[in-house]
Design a protein around this motif. Structure first.
Motif, PDB file in Angstrom:
ATOM      1  N   VAL A   1      30.209  78.077  21.158  1.00 38.87           N
ATOM      2  CA  VAL A   1      29.849  77.083  22.170  1.00 38.87           C
ATOM      3  C   VAL A   1      30.161  77.695  23.526  1.00 38.87           C
ATOM      4  O   VAL A   1      31.236  78.244  23.729  1.00 38.87           O
ATOM      5  N   THR A   2      29.229  77.611  24.452  1.00 41.25           N
ATOM      6  CA  THR A   2      29.431  78.244  25.757  1.00 41.25           C
ATOM      7  C   THR A   2      30.297  77.374  26.663  1.00 41.25           C
ATOM      8  O   THR A   2      30.458  76.171  26.430  1.00 41.25           O
ATOM      9  N   SER A   3      30.798  78.005  27.707  1.00 40.05           N
ATOM     10  CA  SER A   3      31.590  77.240  28.677  1.00 40.05           C
ATOM     11  C   SER A   3      30.710  76.199  29.378  1.00 40.05           C
ATOM     12  O   SER A   3      31.175  75.123  29.725  1.00 40.05           O
ATOM     13  N   SER A   4      29.428  76.514  29.555  1.00 42.65           N
ATOM     14  CA  SER A   4      28.503  75.542  30.168  1.00 42.65           C
ATOM     15  C   SER A   4      28.315  74.325  29.278  1.00 42.65           C
ATOM     16  O   SER A   4      28.233  73.191  29.769  1.00 42.65           O
ATOM     17  N   GLU A   5      28.247  74.548  27.976  1.00 45.37           N
ATOM     18  CA  GLU A   5      28.116  73.415  27.050  1.00 45.37           C
ATOM     19  C   GLU A   5      29.377  72.554  27.068  1.00 45.37           C
ATOM     20  O   GLU A   5      29.298  71.323  27.054  1.00 45.37           O
ATOM     21  N   LEU A   6      30.547  73.197  27.111  1.00 41.95           N
ATOM     22  CA  LEU A   6      31.801  72.438  27.215  1.00 41.95           C
ATOM     23  C   LEU A   6      31.862  71.683  28.541  1.00 41.95           C
ATOM     24  O   LEU A   6      32.290  70.529  28.595  1.00 41.95           O
ATOM     25  N   ARG A   7      31.428  72.342  29.621  1.00 41.77           N
ATOM     26  CA  ARG A   7      31.420  71.731  30.957  1.00 41.77           C
ATOM     27  C   ARG A   7      30.513  70.508  31.004  1.00 41.77           C
ATOM     28  O   ARG A   7      30.842  69.504  31.623  1.00 41.77           O
ATOM     29  N   ASP A   8      29.369  70.562  30.344  1.00 43.03           N
ATOM     30  CA  ASP A   8      28.370  69.504  30.436  1.00 43.03           C
ATOM     31  C   ASP A   8      28.498  68.415  29.374  1.00 43.03           C
ATOM     32  O   ASP A   8      27.727  67.453  29.380  1.00 43.03           O
ATOM     33  N   ALA A   9      29.430  68.560  28.467  1.00 41.89           N
ATOM     34  CA  ALA A   9      29.609  67.567  27.400  1.00 41.89           C
ATOM     35  C   ALA A   9      30.143  66.250  27.963  1.00 41.89           C
ATOM     36  O   ALA A   9      30.742  66.205  29.039  1.00 41.89           O
ATOM     37  N   VAL A  10      29.927  65.191  27.205  1.00 41.83           N
ATOM     38  CA  VAL A  10      30.450  63.874  27.569  1.00 41.83           C
ATOM     39  C   VAL A  10      31.706  63.639  26.725  1.00 41.83           C
ATOM     40  O   VAL A  10      31.662  63.767  25.501  1.00 41.83           O
ATOM     41  N   TYR A  11      32.803  63.321  27.404  1.00 43.91           N
ATOM     42  CA  TYR A  11      34.082  63.121  26.723  1.00 43.91           C
ATOM     43  C   TYR A  11      34.537  61.679  26.881  1.00 43.91           C
ATOM     44  O   TYR A  11      34.174  60.992  27.828  1.00 43.91           O
ATOM     45  N   THR A  12      35.369  61.244  25.959  1.00 39.69           N
ATOM     46  CA  THR A  12      35.928  59.901  25.995  1.00 39.69           C
ATOM     47  C   THR A  12      36.719  59.690  27.277  1.00 39.69           C
ATOM     48  O   THR A  12      37.401  60.590  27.749  1.00 39.69           O
ATOM     49  N   HIS A  13      36.630  58.486  27.821  1.00 35.68           N
ATOM     50  CA  HIS A  13      37.362  58.138  29.048  1.00 35.68           C
ATOM     51  C   HIS A  13      38.344  57.018  28.726  1.00 35.68           C
ATOM     52  O   HIS A  13      37.969  56.065  28.060  1.00 35.68           O
ATOM     53  N   PRO A  14      39.563  57.090  29.169  1.00 30.74           N
ATOM     54  CA  PRO A  14      40.215  58.201  29.855  1.00 30.74           C
ATOM     55  C   PRO A  14      40.825  59.170  28.845  1.00 30.74           C
ATOM     56  O   PRO A  14      41.522  58.760  27.928  1.00 30.74           O
ATOM     57  N   SER A  15      40.522  60.415  29.014  1.00 29.65           N
ATOM     58  CA  SER A  15      41.103  61.433  28.133  1.00 29.65           C
ATOM     59  C   SER A  15      41.317  62.722  28.917  1.00 29.65           C
ATOM     60  O   SER A  15      40.737  62.917  29.980  1.00 29.65           O
ATOM     61  N   SER A  16      42.110  63.581  28.353  1.00 31.95           N
ATOM     62  CA  SER A  16      42.374  64.861  29.002  1.00 31.95           C
ATOM     63  C   SER A  16      41.205  65.821  28.856  1.00 31.95           C
ATOM     64  O   SER A  16      41.039  66.726  29.671  1.00 31.95           O
ATOM     65  N   THR A  17      40.383  65.637  27.820  1.00 29.55           N
ATOM     66  CA  THR A  17      39.234  66.522  27.645  1.00 29.55           C
ATOM     67  C   THR A  17      38.254  66.421  28.806  1.00 29.55           C
ATOM     68  O   THR A  17      37.497  67.364  29.063  1.00 29.55           O
ATOM     69  N   GLU A  18      38.281  65.344  29.541  1.00 30.97           N
ATOM     70  CA  GLU A  18      37.405  65.197  30.708  1.00 30.97           C
ATOM     71  C   GLU A  18      37.653  66.312  31.729  1.00 30.97           C
ATOM     72  O   GLU A  18      36.771  66.627  32.528  1.00 30.97           O
ATOM     73  N   ALA A  19      38.810  66.917  31.687  1.00 31.81           N
ATOM     74  CA  ALA A  19      39.123  68.009  32.606  1.00 31.81           C
ATOM     75  C   ALA A  19      38.181  69.193  32.409  1.00 31.81           C
ATOM     76  O   ALA A  19      37.903  69.926  33.355  1.00 31.81           O
ATOM     77  N   PHE A  20      37.669  69.382  31.180  1.00 31.37           N
ATOM     78  CA  PHE A  20      36.750  70.494  30.935  1.00 31.37           C
ATOM     79  C   PHE A  20      35.540  70.407  31.869  1.00 31.37           C
ATOM     80  O   PHE A  20      35.064  71.431  32.352  1.00 31.37           O
ATOM     81  N   ASN A  21      35.028  69.195  32.098  1.00 31.00           N
ATOM     82  CA  ASN A  21      33.870  69.021  32.978  1.00 31.00           C
ATOM     83  C   ASN A  21      34.136  69.624  34.354  1.00 31.00           C
ATOM     84  O   ASN A  21      33.302  70.343  34.907  1.00 31.00           O
ATOM     85  N   GLU A  22      35.287  69.315  34.904  1.00 26.52           N
ATOM     86  CA  GLU A  22      35.601  69.735  36.270  1.00 26.52           C
ATOM     87  C   GLU A  22      36.083  71.181  36.362  1.00 26.52           C
ATOM     88  O   GLU A  22      35.614  71.946  37.210  1.00 26.52           O
ATOM     89  N   VAL A  23      37.011  71.558  35.507  1.00 25.63           N
ATOM     90  CA  VAL A  23      37.589  72.897  35.606  1.00 25.63           C
ATOM     91  C   VAL A  23      36.532  73.962  35.334  1.00 25.63           C
ATOM     92  O   VAL A  23      36.430  74.963  36.061  1.00 25.63           O
ATOM     93  N   LEU A  24      35.699  73.757  34.331  1.00 26.86           N
ATOM     94  CA  LEU A  24      34.695  74.758  33.995  1.00 26.86           C
ATOM     95  C   LEU A  24      33.546  74.796  35.003  1.00 26.86           C
ATOM     96  O   LEU A  24      32.733  75.718  34.995  1.00 26.86           O
ATOM     97  N   ALA A  25      33.498  73.817  35.901  1.00 30.91           N
ATOM     98  CA  ALA A  25      32.492  73.806  36.968  1.00 30.91           C
ATOM     99  C   ALA A  25      33.000  74.435  38.261  1.00 30.91           C
ATOM    100  O   ALA A  25      32.240  74.611  39.203  1.00 30.91           O
ATOM    101  N   THR A  26      34.289  74.774  38.322  1.00 27.79           N
ATOM    102  CA  THR A  26      34.841  75.339  39.550  1.00 27.79           C
ATOM    103  C   THR A  26      34.430  76.804  39.686  1.00 27.79           C
ATOM    104  O   THR A  26      34.245  77.504  38.686  1.00 27.79           O
ATOM    105  N   PRO A  27      34.302  77.276  40.919  1.00 31.37           N
ATOM    106  CA  PRO A  27      33.977  78.696  41.112  1.00 31.37           C
ATOM    107  C   PRO A  27      35.093  79.586  40.551  1.00 31.37           C
ATOM    108  O   PRO A  27      36.266  79.198  40.578  1.00 31.37           O
ATOM    109  N   PRO A  28      34.728  80.752  40.054  1.00 29.38           N
ATOM    110  CA  PRO A  28      35.753  81.657  39.525  1.00 29.38           C
ATOM    111  C   PRO A  28      36.773  82.045  40.588  1.00 29.38           C
ATOM    112  O   PRO A  28      36.414  82.226  41.750  1.00 29.38           O
ATOM    113  N   VAL A  29      38.020  82.162  40.161  1.00 30.79           N
ATOM    114  CA  VAL A  29      39.062  82.652  41.068  1.00 30.79           C
ATOM    115  C   VAL A  29      39.086  84.178  41.066  1.00 30.79           C
ATOM    116  O   VAL A  29      39.542  84.799  42.012  1.00 30.79           O
ATOM    117  N   ARG A  30      38.593  84.760  39.961  1.00 30.47           N
ATOM    118  CA  ARG A  30      38.505  86.207  39.838  1.00 30.47           C
ATOM    119  C   ARG A  30      37.357  86.567  38.911  1.00 30.47           C
ATOM    120  O   ARG A  30      37.031  85.823  37.987  1.00 30.47           O
TER     121      ARG A  30
END
Length: 115
Positions: free
Chosen positions: A84-113
């Motif tokens: 499963v790609t990082s884009s698929e994890l980023r674009d998935a729909v997760y239960t609210h409120p849950s910690s998995t929702e962080a995947f949407n935001e973190v995987l959408a951030t620009p690379p730090v390196r």
């Protein structure tokens, strides 16, 4: 209460030493607006870090220091095992409120390196 630490796959150093083309995305838990569970339980310390192959978009590894990381790592392990790609994890729909929702935001951030 201390956030748990969970890790799977390659570290950034491992991936670079293997000559893999990587991008690293990371974000402090306190800065993840899309992670309401951390705020609900009052534990916003920590960091989420993902090592992603720039060519294939596959997650090569992750280190999570956060509330519920012991559960999040299971999702990442399964994703890595089944390509499963990082884009698929980023674009998935997760239960609210849950910690998995962080995947949407973190995987959408620009690379730090990148390497």
């Amino acid at each position: 209460m201390t956030p748990t630490f969970s890790r799977v796959g390659l570290t950034e150093r491992d991936a670079v030493e293997r000559g893999l083309p990587v991008k690293v995305v990371e974000k402090p838990v306190a800065d993840i607006a899309g992670m309401p569970r951390a705020k609900i339980v009052g534990e916003t310390r920590g960091l989420m870090k993902f090592v992603v192959d720039r060519g294939t978009d596959r997650v090569l590894g992750a280190a999570l220091l956060s509330v519920d990381s012991q559960e999040l790592i299971n999702t990442l392990t399964l994703a890595m095992r089944h390509d499963v790609t990082s884009s698929e994890l980023r674009d998935a729909v997760y239960t609210h409120p849950s910690s998995t929702e962080a995947f949407n935001e973190v995987l959408a951030t620009p690379p730090v390196r990148t390497a």
